[in-house]
Design an enzyme around this catalytic site. Structure first.
Site, PDB file in Angstrom:
ATOM      1  N   HIS A   1      21.232 -81.460  22.593  1.00  0.00           N
ATOM      2  CA  HIS A   1      20.886 -81.205  21.188  1.00  0.00           C
ATOM      3  C   HIS A   1      20.286 -79.808  21.108  1.00  0.00           C
ATOM      4  O   HIS A   1      19.130 -79.600  21.493  1.00  0.00           O
ATOM      5  CB  HIS A   1      19.881 -82.293  20.745  1.00  0.00           C
TER       6      HIS A   1
ATOM      7  N   MET B   1      18.812 -86.034  11.408  1.00  0.00           N
ATOM      8  CA  MET B   1      17.422 -86.008  11.866  1.00  0.00           C
ATOM      9  C   MET B   1      16.599 -86.917  10.950  1.00  0.00           C
ATOM     10  O   MET B   1      16.652 -86.783   9.724  1.00  0.00           O
ATOM     11  CB  MET B   1      16.849 -84.593  11.813  1.00  0.00           C
TER      12      MET B   1
ATOM     13  N   ASP C   1      16.850 -82.203  24.555  1.00  0.00           N
ATOM     14  CA  ASP C   1      16.452 -81.377  23.405  1.00  0.00           C
ATOM     15  C   ASP C   1      16.139 -79.952  23.841  1.00  0.00           C
ATOM     16  O   ASP C   1      15.161 -79.725  24.550  1.00  0.00           O
ATOM     17  CB  ASP C   1      15.204 -81.985  22.753  1.00  0.00           C
TER      18      ASP C   1
ATOM     19  N   HIS D   1      19.683 -87.791  26.259  1.00  0.00           N
ATOM     20  CA  HIS D   1      19.527 -86.866  25.135  1.00  0.00           C
ATOM     21  C   HIS D   1      18.602 -85.738  25.589  1.00  0.00           C
ATOM     22  O   HIS D   1      17.451 -85.970  25.969  1.00  0.00           O
ATOM     23  CB  HIS D   1      18.948 -87.596  23.924  1.00  0.00           C
TER      24      HIS D   1
ATOM     25  N   SER E   1      15.472 -89.703  24.772  1.00  0.00           N
ATOM     26  CA  SER E   1      15.222 -88.263  24.796  1.00  0.00           C
ATOM     27  C   SER E   1      14.207 -87.948  25.884  1.00  0.00           C
ATOM     28  O   SER E   1      13.067 -88.418  25.854  1.00  0.00           O
ATOM     29  CB  SER E   1      14.674 -87.814  23.444  1.00  0.00           C
TER      30      SER E   1
ATOM     31  N   ASP F   1      18.150 -89.320  14.994  1.00  0.00           N
ATOM     32  CA  ASP F   1      17.215 -88.746  15.959  1.00  0.00           C
ATOM     33  C   ASP F   1      15.850 -88.524  15.317  1.00  0.00           C
ATOM     34  O   ASP F   1      15.720 -87.727  14.383  1.00  0.00           O
ATOM     35  CB  ASP F   1      17.816 -87.417  16.456  1.00  0.00           C
TER      36      ASP F   1
ATOM     37  N   MET G   1      14.941 -76.432  22.559  1.00  0.00           N
ATOM     38  CA  MET G   1      14.268 -75.754  21.424  1.00  0.00           C
ATOM     39  C   MET G   1      13.878 -74.351  21.832  1.00  0.00           C
ATOM     40  O   MET G   1      13.412 -74.136  22.951  1.00  0.00           O
ATOM     41  CB  MET G   1      13.000 -76.514  21.043  1.00  0.00           C
TER      42      MET G   1
ATOM     43  N   MET H   1      18.580 -76.952  19.389  1.00  0.00           N
ATOM     44  CA  MET H   1      17.765 -76.548  18.233  1.00  0.00           C
ATOM     45  C   MET H   1      17.426 -75.080  18.448  1.00  0.00           C
ATOM     46  O   MET H   1      16.270 -74.705  18.654  1.00  0.00           O
ATOM     47  CB  MET H   1      16.502 -77.425  18.156  1.00  0.00           C
TER      48      MET H   1
HETATM   49  C1  DX5 Z   1      12.982 -83.821  17.785  1.00  0.00           C
HETATM   50  C2  DX5 Z   1      13.997 -84.125  18.858  1.00  0.00           C
HETATM   51  C3  DX5 Z   1      14.067 -85.548  19.204  1.00  0.00           C
HETATM   52  C4  DX5 Z   1      12.806 -86.092  19.794  1.00  0.00           C
HETATM   53  C5  DX5 Z   1      12.724 -87.526  19.430  1.00  0.00           C
HETATM   54  O1  DX5 Z   1      13.157 -82.528  17.337  1.00  0.00           O
HETATM   55  O2  DX5 Z   1      15.289 -83.723  18.448  1.00  0.00           O
HETATM   56  O3  DX5 Z   1      15.179 -85.840  20.027  1.00  0.00           O
HETATM   57  O4  DX5 Z   1      12.738 -85.953  21.179  1.00  0.00           O
HETATM   58  O5  DX5 Z   1      11.487 -87.976  19.830  1.00  0.00           O
HETATM   59  P1  DX5 Z   1      10.790 -89.251  19.163  1.00  0.00           P
HETATM   60  O6  DX5 Z   1      11.689 -90.420  19.453  1.00  0.00           O
HETATM   61  O7  DX5 Z   1       9.491 -89.283  19.846  1.00  0.00           O
HETATM   62  O8  DX5 Z   1      10.709 -88.975  17.699  1.00  0.00           O
HETATM   63 ZN    ZN Z   2      17.007 -84.481  19.658  1.00  0.00          ZN
END
Ligand code: DX5
Ligand code: ZN
Length: 217
Positions: free
Chosen positions: A64, A139, A33, A31, A7, A177, A35, A66
């Site tokens: 991903h 998750m 993310d 990956h 990620s 994840d 948000m 969110m």
């Molecule tokens: C959290 C994300 C993850 C995050 C994982 O909301 O969806 O993908 O980046 O990071 P680590 O491996 O540090 O938990």
């Molecule tokens: Zn993620």
């Protein structure tokens, strides 16, 4: 052996080129993310980062989402080159969206479609989508932040979802994840995980390539 999806959230944003190199040379997927500060209490990055990574990515991009109203942004991420796009079931619950329609929308572009759930959502809620979704994101921390502690109950969810898919006679790809590191990747692999997402354990390490190889097991 699971696929490894580092990620980029945990990468050094001033040296994103180095992180891209780690994924290109050692891992299987990027990956990314996304948000929005509304579905989750944090804002990460958006189109411009994905756009910067896309032309230099030699591995597929797993986006991903969110965010609320994922259906509004799917086409844009497809155009930026996403090969996989997941969204949260909670985004559908919140605004009365039909997850089947969003899965359809993603798949209509020839892109793999995934549904994600937070640790407090019963895994049974995913069962109706086994016949439709290309992958599931379990998750193992609450979505929103990197660097959190892995929630071990996720292991039972993997086993339950795999067992239900088997009962239905269907394949089922599971991505886990959050808080994934070489200390739990063995258990996750044993439980049947297909894709391991790892942010901090890879990019906060002095030797990201070695961590990726340890995660593969
Ligand atoms: C959290 C994300 C993850 C995050 C994982 O909301 O969806 O993908 O980046 O990071 P680590 O491996 O540090 O938990
Ligand atoms: Zn993620």
């Amino acid at each position: 052996m699971p696929l490894i999806a580092p990620s980029l959230l945990a990468a050094d944003f001033l040296r994103l080129d180095k992180a891209v190199e780690v994924v290109n040379n050692n891992a299987d997927l990027f990956h990314l993310d996304i948000m929005d500060g509304t579905l989750v209490p944090n804002i990460s990055f958006g189109f411009s980062v994905v756009e910067a990574v896309a032309p230099v990515a030699k591995k597929p991009m797993d986006v991903h989402l969110m965010i609320v109203h994922p259906e509004k942004y799917i086409e844009k991420f497809v155009n930026l080159g996403a090969s996989m796009i997941s969204f949260h079931l909670r985004a559908c619950d919140r605004d009365g969206l039909n997850p089947f329609e969003i899965l359809d929308q993603i798949q209509s572009y020839g892109v793999k479609a995934g549904i994600a759930i937070n640790p407090d959502v019963p895994v049974e809620r995913l069962y109706p989508f086994i016949q439709k979704a290309d992958y599931f994101v379990l998750m193992s921390v609450y979505a929103g932040f990197g660097g959190q502690k892995f929630i071990p109950e996720t292991l039972d969810k993997i086993k339950a979802l795999k067992a239900e898919a088997e009962r239905q006679g269907l394949p089922c790809c599971i991505e886990v994840d959050g808080g994934v590191s070489p200390s739990n990747s063995g258990m996750l692999t044993e439980a049947g995980v297909d894709i391991l997402v790892a942010g901090s354990s890879v990019f906060k390490s002095d030797n990201p390539a070695e961590v990726v190889s340890l995660l593969k097991g």
